[in-house]
Structures are given as structure tokens and as C-alpha cells.
Write an enzyme that holds these catalytic residues in place. Sequence first.
Site, PDB file in Angstrom:
ATOM      1  N   ILE A  39       0.923  -1.215   0.088  1.00 13.60           N
ATOM      2  CA  ILE A  39      -0.030  -0.067   0.018  1.00 13.60           C
ATOM      3  C   ILE A  39       0.888   1.241  -0.090  1.00 13.60           C
ATOM      4  CG2 ILE A  39      -1.742   1.348   1.449  1.00 13.60           C
ATOM      5  CD1 ILE A  39      -2.846  -1.444   2.207  1.00 13.60           C
ATOM      6  N   ASP A  84      13.777   2.480  10.783  1.00 12.39           N
ATOM      7  CA  ASP A  84      12.778   1.699  11.426  1.00 12.39           C
ATOM      8  C   ASP A  84      11.814   2.947  12.022  1.00 12.39           C
ATOM      9  OD1 ASP A  84      11.220   0.380  13.404  1.00 12.39           O
ATOM     10  OD2 ASP A  84      12.802  -0.821  13.894  1.00 12.39           O
ATOM     11  N   TYR A 179      -3.963  -6.594  17.051  1.00  5.63           N
ATOM     12  CA  TYR A 179      -4.177  -5.573  15.500  1.00  5.63           C
ATOM     13  C   TYR A 179      -5.283  -4.845  15.767  1.00  5.63           C
ATOM     14  CZ  TYR A 179      -4.398  -4.701  10.589  1.00  5.63           C
ATOM     15  OH  TYR A 179      -4.322  -3.937   9.285  1.00  5.63           O
ATOM     16  N   LYS A 183      -5.568  -0.508  15.511  1.00  8.73           N
ATOM     17  CA  LYS A 183      -6.337   0.196  14.260  1.00  8.73           C
ATOM     18  C   LYS A 183      -7.193   0.989  15.075  1.00  8.73           C
ATOM     19  CE  LYS A 183      -3.575  -1.185  11.046  1.00  8.73           C
ATOM     20  NZ  LYS A 183      -2.707  -0.224  10.187  1.00  8.73           N
TER      21      LYS A 183
HETATM   22  N1  NAD Z   1      -3.089  -5.517   2.913  1.00 10.98           N
HETATM   23  C1  NAD Z   1      -4.153  -5.375   3.651  1.00 10.98           C
HETATM   24  O1  NAD Z   1      -5.201  -6.245   3.280  1.00 10.98           O
HETATM   25  C2  NAD Z   1      -4.539  -4.315   4.359  1.00 10.98           C
HETATM   26  C3  NAD Z   1      -5.705  -4.196   4.959  1.00 10.98           C
HETATM   27  C4  NAD Z   1      -5.905  -2.981   5.795  1.00 10.98           C
HETATM   28  C5  NAD Z   1      -4.989  -2.231   6.358  1.00 10.98           C
HETATM   29  N2  NAD Z   1      -3.651  -2.410   6.025  1.00 10.98           N
HETATM   30  C6  NAD Z   1      -2.478  -1.906   6.381  1.00 10.98           C
HETATM   31  O2  NAD Z   1      -1.883  -1.167   5.328  1.00 10.98           O
HETATM   32  C7  NAD Z   1      -0.457  -1.035   5.897  1.00 10.98           C
HETATM   33  C8  NAD Z   1       0.530  -1.605   4.831  1.00 10.98           C
HETATM   34  O3  NAD Z   1       0.165  -3.086   4.758  1.00 10.98           O
HETATM   35  P1  NAD Z   1       0.680  -3.837   3.297  1.00 10.98           P
HETATM   36  O4  NAD Z   1      -0.172  -4.956   3.130  1.00 10.98           O
HETATM   37  O5  NAD Z   1       0.844  -2.990   2.259  1.00 10.98           O
HETATM   38  O6  NAD Z   1       1.914  -4.420   4.241  1.00 10.98           O
HETATM   39  P2  NAD Z   1       3.344  -4.955   3.469  1.00 10.98           P
HETATM   40  O7  NAD Z   1       3.797  -5.939   4.099  1.00 10.98           O
HETATM   41  O8  NAD Z   1       3.171  -5.488   2.002  1.00 10.98           O
HETATM   42  O9  NAD Z   1       4.376  -3.728   3.415  1.00 10.98           O
HETATM   43  C9  NAD Z   1       4.569  -3.203   4.678  1.00 10.98           C
HETATM   44  C10 NAD Z   1       5.991  -2.518   4.449  1.00 10.98           C
HETATM   45  O10 NAD Z   1       6.111  -1.687   5.770  1.00 10.98           O
HETATM   46  C11 NAD Z   1       7.449  -2.117   6.061  1.00 10.98           C
HETATM   47  N3  NAD Z   1       7.694  -2.250   7.489  1.00 10.98           N
HETATM   48  C12 NAD Z   1       7.487  -3.025   8.475  1.00 10.98           C
HETATM   49  N4  NAD Z   1       7.870  -2.864   9.747  1.00 10.98           N
HETATM   50  C13 NAD Z   1       8.573  -1.566   9.362  1.00 10.98           C
HETATM   51  C14 NAD Z   1       9.170  -0.703  10.471  1.00 10.98           C
HETATM   52  N5  NAD Z   1       9.477  -0.992  11.785  1.00 10.98           N
HETATM   53  N6  NAD Z   1       9.905   0.496   9.852  1.00 10.98           N
HETATM   54  C15 NAD Z   1       9.586   0.569   8.552  1.00 10.98           C
HETATM   55  N7  NAD Z   1       8.889   0.118   7.725  1.00 10.98           N
HETATM   56  C16 NAD Z   1       8.533  -1.116   8.186  1.00 10.98           C
HETATM   57  C17 NAD Z   1       7.793  -3.503   5.325  1.00 10.98           C
HETATM   58  O11 NAD Z   1       9.198  -3.658   5.379  1.00 10.98           O
HETATM   59  C18 NAD Z   1       6.866  -3.326   4.116  1.00 10.98           C
HETATM   60  O12 NAD Z   1       7.615  -2.739   3.097  1.00 10.98           O
HETATM   61  C19 NAD Z   1      -0.303  -1.732   7.128  1.00 10.98           C
HETATM   62  O13 NAD Z   1      -0.410  -0.646   8.107  1.00 10.98           O
HETATM   63  C20 NAD Z   1      -1.531  -2.678   7.215  1.00 10.98           C
HETATM   64  O14 NAD Z   1      -1.899  -2.964   8.493  1.00 10.98           O
HETATM   65  C21 NAD Z   1      -3.365  -3.700   5.025  1.00 10.98           C
END
Ligand code: NAD
Length: 280
Positions: A39, A84, A179, A183
Site C-alpha cells: 500500500i 525503523d 491488531y 487500528k
Molecule cells: N493488505 C491489506 O489487506 C491491508 C488491509 C488493511 C490495512 N492494511 C494496512 O496497510 C499497511 C500496509 O500493509 P501492506 O499490506 O501494504 O503491507 P506489506 O507487508 O506489503 O508492506 C508493509 C511495509 O512496511 C514495512 N515495515 C514493516 N515494519 C517496519 C518498520 N518497523 N519500519 C519501517 N518500515 C516497516 C515493510 O518492510 C514493508 O515494506 C499496514 O498498516 C496494514 O495494517 C493492509
Amino acid sequence: MKTTQELLRDSYEYAASPFASLLRFDDAAAVVTGGAQGIGRGIAGRLAELGAAVTLVDIDPAVTATAAELAGRHGADVTARVLDVRDSAALAELAGTVLTTGVRRLIWVNAAGIYPSHPLHELTDAEWDRVVGLDLTATFYGSRAAGLAVRAAGLEGVIVNISSVAGFRVGRPPGLAHYASAKHGVQGLTKALAVELGPYGVRAVAVAPGAVVTEGLVARFGDLDLENGTDYFSTRAQDMPIRRPSLPDDVARAVCFLASRAAANITGVILPVDAGHLVL
Ligand SMILES: NC(=O)c1ccc[n+]([C@@H]2O[C@H](COP(=O)([O-])OP(=O)(O)OC[C@H]3O[C@@H](n4cnc5c(N)ncnc54)[C@H](O)[C@@H]3O)[C@@H](O)[C@H]2O)c1
């Protein structure tokens, strides 16, 4: 204070400017955490396309390659910072450095996050702290860094937090106490930021995605299998009026609207981007 007539005249003149120009970010610096993939990456790409100077932040060094790819594709100013987001001092320092000469506003997107699942009897103190520490506390660190930097510089700002449908309701299967709490907290934080920073020209909004096809979710539940429709995403889509899971770009387009001057009068809202899941 302007008179009513002056305000109305300003509004009509503003309305005369092309709507598309309100969606541009040419005078903006943008910071997107979690930008290496998923995202965050989707949002960063659209902001770069619309003219923002984007800094991609991620703990994963792959963020450097992502930034180079987006810069090449959009001919845009996209740089990477391996960091981080739990390091509040580093975020505060970053917020100051991106506000270079010529930048009129800051768009700060907190998209880094994790979404493990643990039933209560397996949810240890350490795992609770890990999830809440990243999904909620680090979102606060980023928001505070952005809000204070913009306020000190006297610029415009928008903080965009990535919540989840789990920020409204927990859903099934069980295992999301950490989680969902984080959220729900992100949504409360967003509203509190809107109240506190609004008088200084800073808006705070959130989007709440449903199931988004990202590298992170695919790593957990497997690939989308449109042909057979028996995969995780297709099963989740049965609970969506628009019968398909979301893509990072669905979220990115909503974020670009909320972050833009087209949404100048919108703050404190949480916008679901969930194919209608929450209305069921
Ligand atoms: N994918 C879904 O269905 C979904 C649904 C609702 C909400 N979200 C939220 O969207 C956000 C992104 O989700 P996504 O599916 O794109 O995840 P993803 O795992 O594909 O990408 C997440 C990114 O965050 C980075 N990251 C993790 N820990 C970190 C840290 N300590 N410091 C810096 N970077 C860090 C990871 O390296 C990764 O590149 C999250 O907050 C997730 O809760 C996702």
C-alpha cells in the site's frame, strides 16, 4: 476576519480554478512510510506522478530500488530512507529535513505496519507490544514529527494514517486483539490530531482498507487465483458488494484525494476503501 461576501467571492474564484489543479502536489514534500512495497508503494507512486517530492521510508533496504523505479517511471524526485519507524528521533529529524526551500506543504503517510494473527492464549506480552508498538505507537511518532515540523515552519500539512476495517470492527476469524486494538487506536489518534492541529493548518485523515492484494498479505495467504476463485482474496470478496479485493492503487487514489487541496475542508475522517465490506 473576512466578511461573508469576501468569503463567498473567494470561494467562487477558487471554484473557477480547474479541479485537476487541486489534485496536484507540485509544491509538496511527501513522506510515505512502509514504502518499499504494498500500500505504501502504491501511494508513493501516485503522489510522485502528481508532482510531490517523495521520500520513501522503510526498514527494508529494498526501498532504495523501489524509489529508483518510481523516480524513473514518473520522472519524479523520489528518494529512499532506510529507517525503523519505531525510532521517533529519526522520524523527527526526517520531518525537518524534507521541508526544504520551496516546499509549501507536507503530506505524511503512515503506512508501515504488520498484521499477524494470534488467538488470545498465544498472544504474549512481547507480541502485543510488537504489534501495538509498530501499528499504533509508530503511527503516533510519525504524526507528531510531521505535525510539529509543519507547525514550526508555518506551512500546510496533511497526515494520512492507514487504518483498516479492523479499526471499525474485528471480524472473523478470531486472533486480532492486538491488531484491532492498534487500528481502533489509529482512528482515535487521527481524530485527536485533527482537533489539535487543525488550527495550525494541518489536517489529519485516515483510510481503512479491507483486503488489499499486497506482497505482505500474499506472503501470508497465498496468491490471488481468479480462475478458480478459491483463494483467500476471492473468499473475502464474497463479503464485498463490489465483488473484488482492493489493490494498492484503490487505496492510493483515495489517499491522493484526501491529501489534496480538493479535500481542504475535510479532516478527522476515516474513509473505508473496502469494496463496501463494512456496509454488510
Ligand atoms: N493488505 C491489506 O489487506 C491491508 C488491509 C488493511 C490495512 N492494511 C494496512 O496497510 C499497511 C500496509 O500493509 P501492506 O499490506 O501494504 O503491507 P506489506 O507487508 O506489503 O508492506 C508493509 C511495509 O512496511 C514495512 N515495515 C514493516 N515494519 C517496519 C518498520 N518497523 N519500519 C519501517 N518500515 C516497516 C515493510 O518492510 C514493508 O515494506 C499496514 O498498516 C496494514 O495494517 C493492509
